[in-house]
Design an enzyme around this catalytic site. Sequence first.
Site, PDB file in Angstrom:
ATOM      1  N   MET A 189      -9.393   8.627  -0.394  1.00  0.00           N
ATOM      2  CA  MET A 189      -9.965   9.150   0.446  1.00  0.00           C
ATOM      3  C   MET A 189     -10.039  10.027   0.190  1.00  0.00           C
ATOM      4  SD  MET A 189      -6.871   7.515   3.521  1.00  0.00           S
ATOM      5  CE  MET A 189      -6.568   6.250   3.708  1.00  0.00           C
TER       6      MET A 189
ATOM      7  N   MET B   3     -11.363  -5.124   5.901  1.00  0.00           N
ATOM      8  CA  MET B   3     -11.076  -4.586   6.603  1.00  0.00           C
ATOM      9  C   MET B   3     -10.587  -4.658   7.793  1.00  0.00           C
ATOM     10  SD  MET B   3     -10.019  -1.951   4.558  1.00  0.00           S
ATOM     11  CE  MET B   3      -9.238  -0.780   5.745  1.00  0.00           C
TER      12      MET B   3
ATOM     13  N   MET C 168     -11.950   4.609  -0.802  1.00  0.00           N
ATOM     14  CA  MET C 168     -12.681   4.853   0.300  1.00  0.00           C
ATOM     15  C   MET C 168     -13.254   6.386   0.408  1.00  0.00           C
ATOM     16  SD  MET C 168      -9.621   4.026   2.795  1.00  0.00           S
ATOM     17  CE  MET C 168      -8.596   4.019   1.386  1.00  0.00           C
TER      18      MET C 168
ATOM     19  N   ASP D 121      -5.109   3.807  -2.349  1.00  0.00           N
ATOM     20  CA  ASP D 121      -5.662   3.772  -0.925  1.00  0.00           C
ATOM     21  C   ASP D 121      -6.601   5.433  -1.565  1.00  0.00           C
ATOM     22  OD1 ASP D 121      -5.911   1.628   1.015  1.00  0.00           O
ATOM     23  OD2 ASP D 121      -4.163   2.378   1.156  1.00  0.00           O
TER      24      ASP D 121
ATOM     25  N   GLY E 262       0.901  -1.781   4.543  1.00  0.00           N
ATOM     26  CA  GLY E 262       1.458  -1.070   3.762  1.00  0.00           C
ATOM     27  C   GLY E 262       3.177  -0.232   4.731  1.00  0.00           C
TER      28      GLY E 262
ATOM     29  N   HIS F 125      -8.206   1.268  -3.635  1.00  0.00           N
ATOM     30  CA  HIS F 125      -9.211   1.231  -3.040  1.00  0.00           C
ATOM     31  C   HIS F 125     -10.124   2.436  -2.586  1.00  0.00           C
ATOM     32  CE1 HIS F 125      -9.560  -0.285   2.049  1.00  0.00           C
ATOM     33  NE2 HIS F 125     -10.632   0.426   1.275  1.00  0.00           N
TER      34      HIS F 125
ATOM     35  N   SER G  66       1.325  -1.373   0.437  1.00  0.00           N
ATOM     36  CA  SER G  66      -0.105  -0.126  -0.182  1.00  0.00           C
ATOM     37  C   SER G  66       1.096   1.383   0.551  1.00  0.00           C
ATOM     38  CB  SER G  66      -0.558   0.411   1.629  1.00  0.00           C
ATOM     39  OG  SER G  66      -1.402   1.267   1.914  1.00  0.00           O
TER      40      SER G  66
ATOM     41  N   HIS H  91      -1.246  -0.932  -4.067  1.00  0.00           N
ATOM     42  CA  HIS H  91      -2.272  -1.365  -3.283  1.00  0.00           C
ATOM     43  C   HIS H  91      -2.067   0.296  -3.206  1.00  0.00           C
ATOM     44  CE1 HIS H  91      -5.508  -1.683  -1.346  1.00  0.00           C
ATOM     45  NE2 HIS H  91      -6.005  -0.343  -0.741  1.00  0.00           N
TER      46      HIS H  91
ATOM     47  N   ASP I  80      -6.898  -6.116   5.132  1.00  0.00           N
ATOM     48  CA  ASP I  80      -5.849  -4.194   4.903  1.00  0.00           C
ATOM     49  C   ASP I  80      -6.066  -4.086   5.944  1.00  0.00           C
ATOM     50  OD1 ASP I  80      -4.929  -1.905   3.910  1.00  0.00           O
ATOM     51  OD2 ASP I  80      -6.608  -1.579   2.855  1.00  0.00           O
TER      52      ASP I  80
HETATM   53  C1  DX5 Z   1      -6.291   1.592   5.593  1.00  0.00           C
HETATM   54  C2  DX5 Z   1      -6.186   1.242   4.317  1.00  0.00           C
HETATM   55  C3  DX5 Z   1      -5.048   0.611   4.176  1.00  0.00           C
HETATM   56  C4  DX5 Z   1      -3.293   1.293   4.926  1.00  0.00           C
HETATM   57  C5  DX5 Z   1      -2.920   0.118   5.907  1.00  0.00           C
HETATM   58  O1  DX5 Z   1      -7.306   2.608   5.334  1.00  0.00           O
HETATM   59  O2  DX5 Z   1      -6.937   0.775   3.527  1.00  0.00           O
HETATM   60  O3  DX5 Z   1      -4.571   0.744   3.361  1.00  0.00           O
HETATM   61  O4  DX5 Z   1      -2.582   1.474   4.065  1.00  0.00           O
HETATM   62  O5  DX5 Z   1      -1.610   0.823   6.073  1.00  0.00           O
HETATM   63  P1  DX5 Z   1      -1.404  -0.253   7.177  1.00  0.00           P
HETATM   64  O6  DX5 Z   1       0.200  -1.629   6.560  1.00  0.00           O
HETATM   65  O7  DX5 Z   1       0.262   0.068   7.621  1.00  0.00           O
HETATM   66  O8  DX5 Z   1      -2.114  -0.536   8.487  1.00  0.00           O
HETATM   67 ZN    ZN Z   2      -6.108   0.077   1.345  1.00  0.00          ZN
END
Ligand code: DX5
Ligand code: ZN
Length: 232
Positions: free
Chosen positions: A51, A151, A82, A49, A211, A80, A22, A47, A189
Amino acid sequence: MPTSPRSLDKLKPHDGIKIAPSILAADFSQLGNEVKGVEIAGADMLHIDIMDGHFVPNLSMGPGIVQSIRKLSNLPFDVHLMLSEPGRYIEPFVEAGADHITIHVESSGDISAIIDLIRESGCSAGITLRPGTPAASIKPFIDKIDLILVMTVEPGFGGQSFMNGQLPKIRALRAMIDASGKPIHLQVDGGIATGTACQVVNAGADVLVAGSSIFKYRNDFPKAIQALREDK
Ligand code: DX5
Ligand code: ZN
């Protein structure tokens, strides 16, 4: 819209666990190098993200960044969303180079129609759910999705602790997928690192988003990725 279909079908043949770094945890001043680094290190997909500061209390990136890194990488791009209104943003992310798009079941709009839109655009489609949302919420969409994302943290931020209370949901969704007979990926994730990767794999996950546990090893991405793949 692209002329040639893109989807997770682009995944390298690989029987084992798939790793999706990520980039939320990347050093954005070095983003191109970090994307190339995880690709060379054996990542199976990237991946990304997205937002909106509304569906989750954070902002990340838009289609422009996806378009920029698209030029640098042949990895499947796993986007992904959000977003409160994901239906408004499918086309921009497809145009920017997404191969796969996952939306939240809690988002506004006609979820089934948005999944159709993703698939008609040539991408594969995923659906995801917050930790508090039950597995049964996915059932109505099981016949039209390529991936389910569980999640294992509250979405919005990297670097949070894995919620092991989500393990029964992973098992329930694995059972739902197996009962469907369809080749649906089960992705997780949030808080995935050595020690938690083995737990989600044992519960039935086959795609691990990570990530912090990858990007903190800037000097040794291959080791970080291999460690997740082999976590027992
Ligand atoms: C959170 C994201 C994840 C995030 C995961 O909302 O969807 O993809 O980057 O990060 P780590 O692996 O650090 O928990
Ligand atoms: Zn994600």
